[in-house]
Design an enzyme around this catalytic site. Structure first.
Site, PDB file in Angstrom:
ATOM      1  N   ASP A  10       5.078 -17.168  32.232  1.00  0.00           N
ATOM      2  CA  ASP A  10       5.193 -15.990  31.368  1.00  0.00           C
ATOM      3  C   ASP A  10       4.859 -16.456  29.947  1.00  0.00           C
ATOM      4  O   ASP A  10       4.714 -17.658  29.690  1.00  0.00           O
ATOM      5  CB  ASP A  10       6.621 -15.428  31.436  1.00  0.00           C
ATOM      6  CG  ASP A  10       6.807 -14.204  30.550  1.00  0.00           C
ATOM      7  OD1 ASP A  10       5.896 -13.362  30.479  1.00  0.00           O
ATOM      8  OD2 ASP A  10       7.876 -14.073  29.907  1.00  0.00           O
ATOM      9  N   SER A  11       4.805 -15.501  29.033  1.00  0.00           N
ATOM     10  CA  SER A  11       4.550 -15.861  27.626  1.00  0.00           C
ATOM     11  C   SER A  11       5.773 -16.515  26.995  1.00  0.00           C
ATOM     12  O   SER A  11       5.668 -17.164  25.958  1.00  0.00           O
ATOM     13  CB  SER A  11       4.222 -14.593  26.840  1.00  0.00           C
ATOM     14  OG  SER A  11       5.306 -13.685  26.948  1.00  0.00           O
ATOM     15  N   TYR A  42       2.209 -11.844  24.594  1.00  0.00           N
ATOM     16  CA  TYR A  42       1.007 -11.486  25.347  1.00  0.00           C
ATOM     17  C   TYR A  42       0.734  -9.978  25.218  1.00  0.00           C
ATOM     18  O   TYR A  42      -0.386  -9.526  25.336  1.00  0.00           O
ATOM     19  CB  TYR A  42       1.198 -11.805  26.836  1.00  0.00           C
ATOM     20  CG  TYR A  42       0.967 -13.240  27.256  1.00  0.00           C
ATOM     21  CD1 TYR A  42       0.758 -14.263  26.330  1.00  0.00           C
ATOM     22  CD2 TYR A  42       0.953 -13.569  28.615  1.00  0.00           C
ATOM     23  CE1 TYR A  42       0.553 -15.575  26.754  1.00  0.00           C
ATOM     24  CE2 TYR A  42       0.738 -14.872  29.039  1.00  0.00           C
ATOM     25  CZ  TYR A  42       0.539 -15.873  28.114  1.00  0.00           C
ATOM     26  OH  TYR A  42       0.328 -17.165  28.547  1.00  0.00           O
ATOM     27  N   GLY A  43       1.814  -9.229  25.013  1.00  0.00           N
ATOM     28  CA  GLY A  43       1.747  -7.765  25.142  1.00  0.00           C
ATOM     29  C   GLY A  43       0.790  -7.058  24.208  1.00  0.00           C
ATOM     30  O   GLY A  43       0.336  -5.952  24.487  1.00  0.00           O
ATOM     31  N   CYS A  73       5.074 -12.111  34.643  1.00  0.00           N
ATOM     32  CA  CYS A  73       4.762 -11.408  33.397  1.00  0.00           C
ATOM     33  C   CYS A  73       4.005 -10.132  33.746  1.00  0.00           C
ATOM     34  O   CYS A  73       2.983 -10.179  34.453  1.00  0.00           O
ATOM     35  CB  CYS A  73       3.868 -12.332  32.551  1.00  0.00           C
ATOM     36  SG  CYS A  73       3.138 -11.519  31.126  1.00  0.00           S
ATOM     37  N   THR A  75       2.402  -8.120  31.708  1.00  0.00           N
ATOM     38  CA  THR A  75       1.148  -8.009  30.956  1.00  0.00           C
ATOM     39  C   THR A  75       0.031  -8.783  31.669  1.00  0.00           C
ATOM     40  O   THR A  75      -1.077  -8.278  31.842  1.00  0.00           O
ATOM     41  CB  THR A  75       1.348  -8.565  29.528  1.00  0.00           C
ATOM     42  OG1 THR A  75       2.502  -7.940  28.970  1.00  0.00           O
ATOM     43  CG2 THR A  75       0.151  -8.304  28.669  1.00  0.00           C
ATOM     44  N   GLU A 151      13.142 -12.329  22.857  1.00  0.00           N
ATOM     45  CA  GLU A 151      12.900 -13.738  22.498  1.00  0.00           C
ATOM     46  C   GLU A 151      13.853 -14.187  21.391  1.00  0.00           C
ATOM     47  O   GLU A 151      14.246 -15.335  21.322  1.00  0.00           O
ATOM     48  CB  GLU A 151      11.454 -13.939  22.003  1.00  0.00           C
ATOM     49  CG  GLU A 151      10.396 -13.887  23.070  1.00  0.00           C
ATOM     50  CD  GLU A 151      10.419 -15.052  24.059  1.00  0.00           C
ATOM     51  OE1 GLU A 151      10.591 -16.206  23.649  1.00  0.00           O
ATOM     52  OE2 GLU A 151      10.255 -14.791  25.274  1.00  0.00           O
ATOM     53  N   CYS A 183       8.132  -4.982  32.153  1.00  0.00           N
ATOM     54  CA  CYS A 183       7.966  -6.244  31.409  1.00  0.00           C
ATOM     55  C   CYS A 183       9.172  -7.098  31.788  1.00  0.00           C
ATOM     56  O   CYS A 183      10.308  -6.612  31.804  1.00  0.00           O
ATOM     57  CB  CYS A 183       7.951  -5.970  29.912  1.00  0.00           C
ATOM     58  SG  CYS A 183       8.178  -7.448  28.889  1.00  0.00           S
ATOM     59  N   THR A 184       8.926  -8.374  32.073  1.00  0.00           N
ATOM     60  CA  THR A 184      10.006  -9.214  32.597  1.00  0.00           C
ATOM     61  C   THR A 184      11.056  -9.581  31.541  1.00  0.00           C
ATOM     62  O   THR A 184      12.101 -10.135  31.873  1.00  0.00           O
ATOM     63  CB  THR A 184       9.429 -10.486  33.237  1.00  0.00           C
ATOM     64  OG1 THR A 184       8.554 -11.120  32.295  1.00  0.00           O
ATOM     65  CG2 THR A 184       8.658 -10.159  34.500  1.00  0.00           C
ATOM     66  N   HIS A 185      10.776  -9.273  30.286  1.00  0.00           N
ATOM     67  CA  HIS A 185      11.808  -9.471  29.259  1.00  0.00           C
ATOM     68  C   HIS A 185      12.873  -8.369  29.315  1.00  0.00           C
ATOM     69  O   HIS A 185      13.994  -8.557  28.837  1.00  0.00           O
ATOM     70  CB  HIS A 185      11.199  -9.435  27.849  1.00  0.00           C
ATOM     71  CG  HIS A 185      10.492 -10.685  27.431  1.00  0.00           C
ATOM     72  ND1 HIS A 185       9.246 -11.029  27.894  1.00  0.00           N
ATOM     73  CD2 HIS A 185      10.864 -11.673  26.569  1.00  0.00           C
ATOM     74  CE1 HIS A 185       8.872 -12.176  27.333  1.00  0.00           C
ATOM     75  NE2 HIS A 185       9.837 -12.585  26.529  1.00  0.00           N
TER      76      HIS A 185
HETATM   77  N1  DGL Z   1       7.242 -10.811  29.729  1.00  0.00           N
HETATM   78  C1  DGL Z   1       5.939 -10.323  29.525  1.00  0.00           C
HETATM   79  C2  DGL Z   1       5.646  -9.094  30.314  1.00  0.00           C
HETATM   80  O1  DGL Z   1       6.230  -8.970  31.377  1.00  0.00           O
HETATM   81  C3  DGL Z   1       5.250 -10.512  28.232  1.00  0.00           C
HETATM   82  C4  DGL Z   1       5.817  -9.920  26.981  1.00  0.00           C
HETATM   83  C5  DGL Z   1       4.952 -10.336  25.825  1.00  0.00           C
HETATM   84  O2  DGL Z   1       4.602 -11.510  25.730  1.00  0.00           O
HETATM   85  O3  DGL Z   1       4.594  -9.454  25.023  1.00  0.00           O
HETATM   86  O4  DGL Z   1       4.841  -8.277  29.996  1.00  0.00           O
END
Ligand code: DGL
Length: 266
Positions: A10-11, A42-43, A73, A75, A151, A183-185
């Site tokens: 992931d990012s 990454y988004g 991730c 994205t 983050e 999004c996994t965050h």
């Molecule tokens: N966790 C990521 C996702 O699922 C990336 C979030 C990011 O880097 O903007 O999209």
């Protein structure tokens, strides 16, 4: 059978929500995790960049002798999965297919999706839902502030509360019964989202759905680890001047693993 580790990337710290679910379900599988913290987020990046970064991450994980790559991730799943599958022989899965497979089992799907700007732009979730699930009811919203807040470890303070309240306005009165955290965050905000939307909306953690799907996937590909032992884990970051360590520490509660985090240059 294949006893090599599972690789995932992931990012940043978001993919650790997937790591946790996979670790819980497959206690004997080894996992190598890469957080591309140097290039977070990454988004907001273009599809071309996301493909290029995904290839770097995959090359690195392959160099660690993994048997399978999980794109932890949303994205990168929505923008690079199709492309990288054409390039690499190694099995690669993202966070969308497992969730769709699970949702297919349910006949009453009125779905909301939240994800990064890049993911929402691709309409990847909407297209998959329309194509594979007997439901044409989907509304989606980009929530670009959430991954940076996660983050930063801002997932339960007043700022997080107001931000979630604002984003959830899109779903209030729209009668959804499921909200996909695309999004996994975002699972880090589950409590606040639940408070806002109430018990009638099921919050879908894609990592949890992926872990269920993975069981079938590993068996089908004949790559399940058959040795009975405790899984071993390794975390790599492309930059350590970030809050990954503090957020991950709270999430996984495994100091030995945190101590072993290694910075790599890719
Ligand atoms: N966790 C990521 C996702 O699922 C990336 C979030 C990011 O880097 O903007 O999209």
């Amino acid at each position: 059978m294949d006893n090599r580790p599972i690789g995932m990337f992931d990012s940043g710290v978001g993919g650790m929500t997937v790591f946790l679910e996979v670790m819980k379900k497959f206690s004997n599988e080894d996992i190598v995790y890469l957080g591309d913290t140097k290039r977070f987020p990454y988004g907001s990046k273009s599809k071309e960049t996301i493909i290029e970064l995904s290839k770097k991450a995959i090359d690195f994980l392959i160099s660690k002798n993994v048997k399978l790559i999980i794109i932890a991730c949303g994205t990168a799943t929505s923008q690079a999965l199709e492309e990288v599958r054409k390039i690499y022989k190694i099995p690669i899965i993202g966070i969308i297919e497992g969730t769709i497979e699970e949702l297919k089992k349910d006949t009453n799907n009125k779905i909301g999706v939240i994800a990064t700007t890049g993911t929402i732009r691709t309409k990847a979730w909407e297209n998959e839902i329309h194509n594979k699930i007997d439901s044409s009811y989907v509304i989606s919203r980009a929530c670009p502030l959430l991954a940076p807040m996660a983050e930063e470890g801002w997932t339960d303070n007043e700022v997080a509360k107001y931000t979630i309240k604002e984003y959830m306005k899109s779903f209030k009165g729209n009668n959804i019964n499921k909200l996909i955290l695309g999004c996994t965050h975002y699972p880090l905000f589950t409590n606040l989202i639940k408070e806002e939307l109430g018990e009638s909306v099921e919050i879908i953690n894609t990592g949890e759905k992926l872990a269920k799907y993975l069981e079938k996937y590993l068996i089908e590909k004949n790559i399940k680890n058959t040795i009975s032992k405790k899984g071993e884990y390794k975390l790599y970051l492309t930059d350590t001047e970030c809050n990954f360590i503090n957020v991950a520490r709270k999430l996984i509660n495994n100091e030995a693993l945190i101590k072993k985090i290694e910075k790599i240059d890719i």
